[in-house]
Write a protein that holds these residues in place. Structure first.
Motif, mmCIF file in Angstrom:
data_model
loop_
_atom_site.group_PDB
_atom_site.id
_atom_site.type_symbol
_atom_site.label_atom_id
_atom_site.label_comp_id
_atom_site.label_asym_id
_atom_site.label_seq_id
_atom_site.Cartn_x
_atom_site.Cartn_y
_atom_site.Cartn_z
ATOM 1 N N TYR A 210 0.847 -1.183 0.000
ATOM 2 C CA TYR A 210 0.000 0.000 0.000
ATOM 3 C C TYR A 210 0.883 1.233 0.000
ATOM 4 O O TYR A 210 2.029 1.181 0.428
ATOM 5 N N ASP A 211 0.343 2.319 -0.484
ATOM 6 C CA ASP A 211 1.066 3.579 -0.551
ATOM 7 C C ASP A 211 0.659 4.430 0.645
ATOM 8 O O ASP A 211 -0.426 5.016 0.663
ATOM 9 N N GLN A 212 1.516 4.497 1.636
ATOM 10 C CA GLN A 212 1.202 5.230 2.867
ATOM 11 C C GLN A 212 0.920 6.700 2.596
ATOM 12 O O GLN A 212 0.086 7.314 3.280
ATOM 13 N N ASP A 213 1.584 7.277 1.631
ATOM 14 C CA ASP A 213 1.380 8.698 1.350
ATOM 15 C C ASP A 213 0.003 8.962 0.747
ATOM 16 O O ASP A 213 -0.640 9.953 1.081
ATOM 17 N N VAL A 214 -0.466 8.068 -0.109
ATOM 18 C CA VAL A 214 -1.818 8.216 -0.650
ATOM 19 C C VAL A 214 -2.841 8.121 0.476
ATOM 20 O O VAL A 214 -3.772 8.928 0.555
ATOM 21 N N LEU A 215 -2.662 7.160 1.358
ATOM 22 C CA LEU A 215 -3.599 7.020 2.476
ATOM 23 C C LEU A 215 -3.610 8.272 3.356
ATOM 24 O O LEU A 215 -4.666 8.695 3.823
ATOM 25 N N MET A 216 -2.444 8.848 3.564
ATOM 26 C CA MET A 216 -2.360 10.042 4.418
ATOM 27 C C MET A 216 -2.968 11.266 3.734
ATOM 28 O O MET A 216 -3.548 12.120 4.387
ATOM 29 N N GLN A 217 -2.836 11.361 2.427
ATOM 30 C CA GLN A 217 -3.363 12.516 1.701
ATOM 31 C C GLN A 217 -4.878 12.555 1.698
ATOM 32 O O GLN A 217 -5.467 13.623 1.558
ATOM 33 N N THR A 218 -5.501 11.408 1.839
ATOM 34 C CA THR A 218 -6.944 11.351 1.684
ATOM 35 C C THR A 218 -7.711 11.213 2.997
ATOM 36 O O THR A 218 -8.927 11.056 2.973
ATOM 37 N N HIS A 219 -7.029 11.292 4.116
ATOM 38 C CA HIS A 219 -7.731 11.201 5.403
ATOM 39 C C HIS A 219 -7.233 12.290 6.353
ATOM 40 O O HIS A 219 -6.028 12.421 6.560
ATOM 41 N N PRO A 220 -8.136 13.036 6.944
ATOM 42 C CA PRO A 220 -7.757 14.212 7.754
ATOM 43 C C PRO A 220 -7.452 13.903 9.222
ATOM 44 O O PRO A 220 -8.143 14.363 10.127
ATOM 45 N N PHE A 221 -6.388 13.159 9.482
ATOM 46 C CA PHE A 221 -6.050 12.851 10.875
ATOM 47 C C PHE A 221 -5.812 14.118 11.704
ATOM 48 O O PHE A 221 -6.062 14.123 12.905
ATOM 49 N N ASN A 222 -5.351 15.192 11.083
ATOM 50 C CA ASN A 222 -5.119 16.431 11.837
ATOM 51 C C ASN A 222 -6.405 17.048 12.382
ATOM 52 O O ASN A 222 -6.352 17.873 13.285
ATOM 53 N N LYS A 223 -7.535 16.644 11.847
ATOM 54 C CA LYS A 223 -8.811 17.165 12.347
ATOM 55 C C LYS A 223 -9.358 16.347 13.515
ATOM 56 O O LYS A 223 -10.321 16.744 14.156
#
Length: 175
Positions: free
Chosen positions: A92-105
Protein backbone atom coordinates in the motif's frame (compact mmCIF):
# COMPACT_ATOMS: atom_id res chain seq x y z
CA UNK A 1 5.23 -18.46 23.17
CA UNK A 2 5.49 -17.48 19.51
CA UNK A 3 9.09 -17.62 18.36
CA UNK A 4 10.77 -14.93 16.29
CA UNK A 5 10.24 -15.63 12.59
CA UNK A 6 13.01 -17.00 10.42
CA UNK A 7 14.29 -14.77 7.62
CA UNK A 8 12.54 -16.91 4.98
CA UNK A 9 9.18 -15.93 6.51
CA UNK A 10 9.19 -12.31 5.34
CA UNK A 11 10.52 -10.00 2.67
CA UNK A 12 13.88 -8.33 3.22
CA UNK A 13 12.13 -4.95 3.47
CA UNK A 14 10.73 -5.96 6.89
CA UNK A 15 14.03 -7.08 8.43
CA UNK A 16 14.68 -3.70 10.06
CA UNK A 17 11.30 -3.69 11.78
CA UNK A 18 11.59 -7.27 13.03
CA UNK A 19 15.10 -6.61 14.33
CA UNK A 20 13.73 -3.78 16.54
CA UNK A 21 11.46 -6.14 18.48
CA UNK A 22 13.04 -7.32 21.74
CA UNK A 23 13.09 -11.01 22.58
CA UNK A 24 10.02 -12.27 24.36
CA UNK A 25 6.34 -12.90 23.85
CA UNK A 26 5.05 -10.93 20.86
CA UNK A 27 1.54 -10.58 22.26
CA UNK A 28 2.91 -9.22 25.53
CA UNK A 29 5.10 -6.82 23.52
CA UNK A 30 2.05 -5.52 21.64
CA UNK A 31 0.16 -5.20 24.93
CA UNK A 32 3.02 -3.16 26.44
CA UNK A 33 3.08 -0.93 23.39
CA UNK A 34 -0.70 -0.46 23.65
CA UNK A 35 -0.17 1.87 26.60
CA UNK A 36 2.45 4.11 24.99
CA UNK A 37 0.35 5.93 22.38
CA UNK A 38 -2.61 6.80 24.65
CA UNK A 39 -0.17 8.05 27.31
CA UNK A 40 1.69 10.05 24.70
CA UNK A 41 -1.49 11.60 23.30
CA UNK A 42 -2.78 12.51 26.75
CA UNK A 43 0.41 14.48 27.37
CA UNK A 44 0.11 16.65 24.26
CA UNK A 45 -1.77 19.82 23.44
CA UNK A 46 -3.60 20.06 20.14
CA UNK A 47 -0.96 22.48 18.92
CA UNK A 48 1.87 20.09 19.82
CA UNK A 49 0.01 17.16 18.23
CA UNK A 50 -0.21 19.08 14.95
CA UNK A 51 3.54 19.81 14.99
CA UNK A 52 5.69 18.82 12.00
CA UNK A 53 9.46 18.86 12.34
CA UNK A 54 9.72 19.81 8.64
CA UNK A 55 7.22 21.17 6.14
CA UNK A 56 6.97 17.95 4.12
CA UNK A 57 6.75 15.63 7.16
CA UNK A 58 3.70 14.26 8.92
CA UNK A 59 2.33 15.84 12.06
CA UNK A 60 2.33 13.84 15.30
CA UNK A 61 -1.37 13.09 14.70
CA UNK A 62 -0.59 11.88 11.21
CA UNK A 63 2.15 9.58 12.50
CA UNK A 64 -0.40 8.02 14.86
CA UNK A 65 -2.89 7.87 11.99
CA UNK A 66 -0.30 6.05 9.90
CA UNK A 67 0.18 3.57 12.75
CA UNK A 68 -3.59 3.00 12.75
CA UNK A 69 -3.70 2.43 9.00
CA UNK A 70 -0.73 0.08 9.15
CA UNK A 71 -2.13 -1.93 12.05
CA UNK A 72 -5.45 -2.43 10.27
CA UNK A 73 -3.78 -3.47 7.02
CA UNK A 74 -1.29 -5.79 8.74
CA UNK A 75 -3.99 -7.32 10.96
CA UNK A 76 -6.08 -8.10 7.90
CA UNK A 77 -3.10 -9.72 6.20
CA UNK A 78 -2.26 -11.70 9.32
CA UNK A 79 -5.84 -12.95 9.73
CA UNK A 80 -6.10 -14.06 6.13
CA UNK A 81 -2.71 -15.79 6.13
CA UNK A 82 -3.38 -17.47 9.50
CA UNK A 83 -6.60 -18.85 8.04
CA UNK A 84 -4.87 -20.26 4.98
CA UNK A 85 -5.41 -17.55 2.36
CA UNK A 86 -2.61 -17.86 -0.20
CA UNK A 87 -3.64 -14.78 -2.21
CA UNK A 88 -0.93 -12.17 -2.75
CA UNK A 89 -1.62 -9.28 -0.40
CA UNK A 90 -0.45 -6.19 -2.28
CA UNK A 91 1.52 -3.37 -0.74
CA UNK A 92 0.00 0.00 0.00
CA UNK A 93 1.07 3.58 -0.55
CA UNK A 94 1.20 5.23 2.87
CA UNK A 95 1.38 8.70 1.35
CA UNK A 96 -1.82 8.22 -0.65
CA UNK A 97 -3.60 7.02 2.48
CA UNK A 98 -2.36 10.04 4.42
CA UNK A 99 -3.36 12.52 1.70
CA UNK A 100 -6.94 11.35 1.68
CA UNK A 101 -7.73 11.20 5.40
CA UNK A 102 -7.76 14.21 7.75
CA UNK A 103 -6.05 12.85 10.87
CA UNK A 104 -5.12 16.43 11.84
CA UNK A 105 -8.81 17.16 12.35
CA UNK A 106 -9.16 14.42 14.95
CA UNK A 107 -9.17 15.56 18.53
CA UNK A 108 -6.63 13.84 20.75
CA UNK A 109 -9.19 11.85 22.73
CA UNK A 110 -10.77 10.41 19.59
CA UNK A 111 -7.38 9.52 18.12
CA UNK A 112 -6.36 7.85 21.37
CA UNK A 113 -9.60 5.88 21.57
CA UNK A 114 -9.32 4.72 17.97
CA UNK A 115 -5.75 3.58 18.55
CA UNK A 116 -6.68 1.74 21.76
CA UNK A 117 -9.63 -0.06 20.17
CA UNK A 118 -7.62 -1.01 17.08
CA UNK A 119 -4.74 -2.43 19.12
CA UNK A 120 -7.15 -4.24 21.44
CA UNK A 121 -8.81 -5.88 18.45
CA UNK A 122 -5.43 -7.02 17.13
CA UNK A 123 -4.43 -8.49 20.48
CA UNK A 124 -7.72 -10.36 20.87
CA UNK A 125 -7.28 -11.86 17.41
CA UNK A 126 -3.70 -12.90 18.14
CA UNK A 127 -4.60 -14.51 21.48
CA UNK A 128 -6.97 -16.86 19.72
CA UNK A 129 -4.63 -18.09 16.99
CA UNK A 130 -3.71 -21.73 17.16
CA UNK A 131 -0.03 -22.70 17.22
CA UNK A 132 -0.43 -23.94 13.64
CA UNK A 133 -2.01 -20.66 12.48
CA UNK A 134 1.02 -18.66 13.64
CA UNK A 135 3.17 -20.72 11.26
CA UNK A 136 0.88 -20.41 8.23
CA UNK A 137 2.48 -18.73 5.26
CA UNK A 138 1.15 -16.58 2.50
CA UNK A 139 2.38 -13.85 0.20
CA UNK A 140 2.69 -10.11 0.86
CA UNK A 141 3.89 -7.87 -1.98
CA UNK A 142 5.19 -10.90 -3.87
CA UNK A 143 7.26 -12.00 -0.84
CA UNK A 144 6.74 -14.85 1.60
CA UNK A 145 5.00 -13.91 4.84
CA UNK A 146 4.07 -15.97 7.88
CA UNK A 147 1.40 -14.92 10.31
CA UNK A 148 3.98 -14.58 13.07
CA UNK A 149 6.26 -12.43 10.93
CA UNK A 150 3.43 -9.96 10.41
CA UNK A 151 2.88 -9.66 14.18
CA UNK A 152 6.58 -8.89 14.60
CA UNK A 153 6.43 -6.35 11.76
CA UNK A 154 3.52 -4.59 13.47
CA UNK A 155 5.45 -4.30 16.72
CA UNK A 156 8.68 -3.24 15.03
CA UNK A 157 6.98 -0.75 12.73
CA UNK A 158 5.45 0.97 15.73
CA UNK A 159 8.77 0.95 17.59
CA UNK A 160 10.37 2.59 14.55
CA UNK A 161 7.81 5.40 14.49
CA UNK A 162 7.96 5.87 18.26
CA UNK A 163 11.71 6.37 17.89
CA UNK A 164 11.06 8.95 15.18
CA UNK A 165 8.61 10.75 17.49
CA UNK A 166 11.24 10.75 20.23
CA UNK A 167 14.19 11.74 18.07
CA UNK A 168 12.71 14.07 15.44
CA UNK A 169 9.69 15.49 17.26
CA UNK A 170 11.42 15.75 20.65
CA UNK A 171 8.66 13.84 22.41
CA UNK A 172 9.64 12.33 25.73
CA UNK A 173 9.13 8.59 25.28
CA UNK A 174 10.57 5.71 27.19
CA UNK A 175 10.86 2.78 24.84
Amino acid sequence: MVERPATDEYGAYYEGYIRLVPEGNIIERLELQANIIPTLLSSLTEERANYRYAEDKWSVKEVIGHLLDNERIMSSRLLRIARGDKTNHPGYDQDVLMQTHPFNKYNLNDLSEEYAVTRRSTILMLRRLTPEAWLCRGIVSENPASARSIAFVMAGHELHHLSVLRDRYSIDLKL
